[in-house]
Design a protein around this motif. Structure first.
Motif, PDB file in Angstrom:
ATOM      1  N   ALA A 169      -1.703   0.632   5.582  1.00  0.00           N
ATOM      2  CA  ALA A 169      -1.810  -0.548   4.730  1.00  0.00           C
ATOM      3  C   ALA A 169      -1.246  -0.274   3.342  1.00  0.00           C
ATOM      4  CB  ALA A 169      -3.264  -0.993   4.621  1.00  0.00           C
ATOM      5  N   LEU A 170      -1.558   0.885   2.788  1.00  0.00           N
ATOM      6  CA  LEU A 170      -1.042   1.232   1.471  1.00  0.00           C
ATOM      7  C   LEU A 170       0.474   1.391   1.485  1.00  0.00           C
ATOM      8  CD1 LEU A 170      -3.615   3.765  -0.012  1.00  0.00           C
ATOM      9  CD2 LEU A 170      -3.313   1.352  -0.548  1.00  0.00           C
ATOM     10  N   ALA A 171       1.000   1.931   2.588  1.00  0.00           N
ATOM     11  CA  ALA A 171       2.444   2.090   2.692  1.00  0.00           C
ATOM     12  C   ALA A 171       3.137   0.731   2.724  1.00  0.00           C
ATOM     13  CB  ALA A 171       2.792   2.893   3.942  1.00  0.00           C
ATOM     14  N   GLU A 172       2.496  -0.237   3.362  1.00  0.00           N
ATOM     15  CA  GLU A 172       3.081  -1.571   3.473  1.00  0.00           C
ATOM     16  C   GLU A 172       2.942  -2.372   2.184  1.00  0.00           C
ATOM     17  OE1 GLU A 172       1.149  -3.290   6.811  1.00  0.00           O
ATOM     18  OE2 GLU A 172       2.231  -2.069   8.296  1.00  0.00           O
ATOM     19  N   ASP A 173       1.875  -2.114   1.412  1.00  0.00           N
ATOM     20  CA  ASP A 173       1.658  -2.864   0.168  1.00  0.00           C
ATOM     21  C   ASP A 173       0.959  -1.960  -0.845  1.00  0.00           C
ATOM     22  OD1 ASP A 173       1.258  -4.653  -1.831  1.00  0.00           O
ATOM     23  OD2 ASP A 173      -0.013  -6.037  -0.706  1.00  0.00           O
ATOM     24  N   PRO A 174       1.707  -1.063  -1.484  1.00  0.00           N
ATOM     25  CA  PRO A 174       1.094  -0.110  -2.423  1.00  0.00           C
ATOM     26  C   PRO A 174       0.364  -0.774  -3.577  1.00  0.00           C
ATOM     27  CG  PRO A 174       3.342   0.534  -1.871  1.00  0.00           C
ATOM     28  CD  PRO A 174       3.145  -0.854  -1.329  1.00  0.00           C
ATOM     29  N   SER A 175       0.762  -1.961  -3.972  1.00  0.00           N
ATOM     30  CA  SER A 175       0.134  -2.617  -5.124  1.00  0.00           C
ATOM     31  C   SER A 175      -1.238  -3.188  -4.805  1.00  0.00           C
ATOM     32  CB  SER A 175       1.032  -3.736  -5.652  1.00  0.00           C
ATOM     33  OG  SER A 175       1.164  -4.770  -4.683  1.00  0.00           O
ATOM     34  N   ALA A 176      -1.599  -3.241  -3.524  1.00  0.00           N
ATOM     35  CA  ALA A 176      -2.877  -3.863  -3.154  1.00  0.00           C
ATOM     36  C   ALA A 176      -4.074  -3.113  -3.714  1.00  0.00           C
ATOM     37  CB  ALA A 176      -2.987  -3.950  -1.633  1.00  0.00           C
ATOM     38  N   ILE A 177      -3.889  -1.823  -4.001  1.00  0.00           N
ATOM     39  CA  ILE A 177      -5.007  -0.994  -4.448  1.00  0.00           C
ATOM     40  C   ILE A 177      -5.286  -1.148  -5.942  1.00  0.00           C
ATOM     41  CG2 ILE A 177      -3.643   1.059  -5.073  1.00  0.00           C
ATOM     42  CD1 ILE A 177      -6.811   1.246  -2.977  1.00  0.00           C
ATOM     43  N   THR A 178      -4.359  -1.747  -6.686  1.00  0.00           N
ATOM     44  CA  THR A 178      -4.375  -1.604  -8.141  1.00  0.00           C
ATOM     45  C   THR A 178      -5.322  -2.536  -8.887  1.00  0.00           C
ATOM     46  OG1 THR A 178      -2.462  -3.089  -8.314  1.00  0.00           O
ATOM     47  CG2 THR A 178      -2.022  -0.720  -8.185  1.00  0.00           C
ATOM     48  N   GLU A 179      -6.096  -3.350  -8.214  1.00  0.00           N
ATOM     49  CA  GLU A 179      -7.099  -4.152  -8.929  1.00  0.00           C
ATOM     50  C   GLU A 179      -8.424  -3.417  -9.017  1.00  0.00           C
ATOM     51  OE1 GLU A 179      -9.546  -8.354  -8.680  1.00  0.00           O
ATOM     52  OE2 GLU A 179      -7.592  -8.207  -7.706  1.00  0.00           O
TER      53      GLU A 179
END
Length: 230
Positions: A169-179
């Motif tokens: 999931a992080l590889a597909e959307d690295p920005s998802a973790i940043t909140e």
């Protein structure tokens, strides 16, 4: 008669992440995980339960209420270790798992156990699922019975890692973790239990944790998953 123990066993005590906590953690931290079947199964409590070996103390007849209030800071923490000042998610998760699998009823009350565990949690109430931690602690009656037998446990952690679905999931959307900066980590190890008259036992343990590690801050614990995802 041999006794059973499932103290701090996710399958026996944890009531799982509550719906609103689960939604907050997933939507804010790694919303993309909802599209991955393996992680959805983890968050909804799917998966096989783990059974404790026959060499431990009796299982409780019921779990503590998921709405149990967090202990007051003045409660003390007995033998529960203080959270380490670590900014690396896997290292913190391994330390948290060691804390969860260790206890000593000889010098720690149930309130102290809860207070010590509470100190590991994030102070961001939007992401903190206290019920998933407090649900791991036996009810007052069982804790008293365990104390009568001087029951205590130590833990050895063998490894910790990010589940494959989380990494994908992080590889597909690295920005998802940043909140919320919440990481999903699975830890494996062994718990060794002891009690009066030389009694004891050991069992393999595994737990999946949600750990919050904001940049330039020490990590904290957000929640315990209701099932283990490897």
């Amino acid at each position: 008669m041999r006794k059973r123990s499932s103290f701090l066993s996710l399958s026996s005590y944890g009531s799982g992440w509550s719906a609103h906590r689960r939604i907050a953690i997933v939507a804010a931290a790694v919303a993309v995980l909802l599209a991955i079947a393996g992680v959805v199964a983890m968050l909804t409590g799917g998966g096989a339960s783990q059974q404790a070996p026959d060499t431990a103390a009796p299982a409780p007849t019921g779990s503590p209420s998921s709405s149990e209030a967090a202990p007051k800071p003045s409660s003390g923490s007995g033998s529960v270790p203080k959270p380490p000042q670590i900014s690396e998610p896997v290292a913190y998760a391994k330390a948290a798992a060691r804390m969860l699998w260790s206890y000593d009823t000889r010098d720690t009350s149930r309130d102290e156990q809860l207070a010590g565990m509470r100190a590991w949690m994030t102070t961001e109430t939007k992401y903190a699922d206290w019920a998933s931690l407090s649900g791991q602690v036996p009810d007052p009656v069982l804790w008293s019975r365990m104390a009568d037998q001087d029951q205590h446990a130590t833990a050895h952690v063998t490894e910790g890692h990010y589940p494959g679905a989380f990494k994908q999931a992080l590889a597909e959307d690295p920005s998802a973790i940043t909140e919320a900066y919440i990481y999903v980590i699975t830890v494996n190890g062994k718990q060794t239990l002891s009690w009066k008259k030389g009694g004891g036992g050991a069992e393999e343990r595994a737990v999946t944790l949600a750990v919050q590690c904001r940049p330039n801050h020490d990590c904290t614990l957000a929640a315990i998953a209701p099932s283990v995802t490897q």
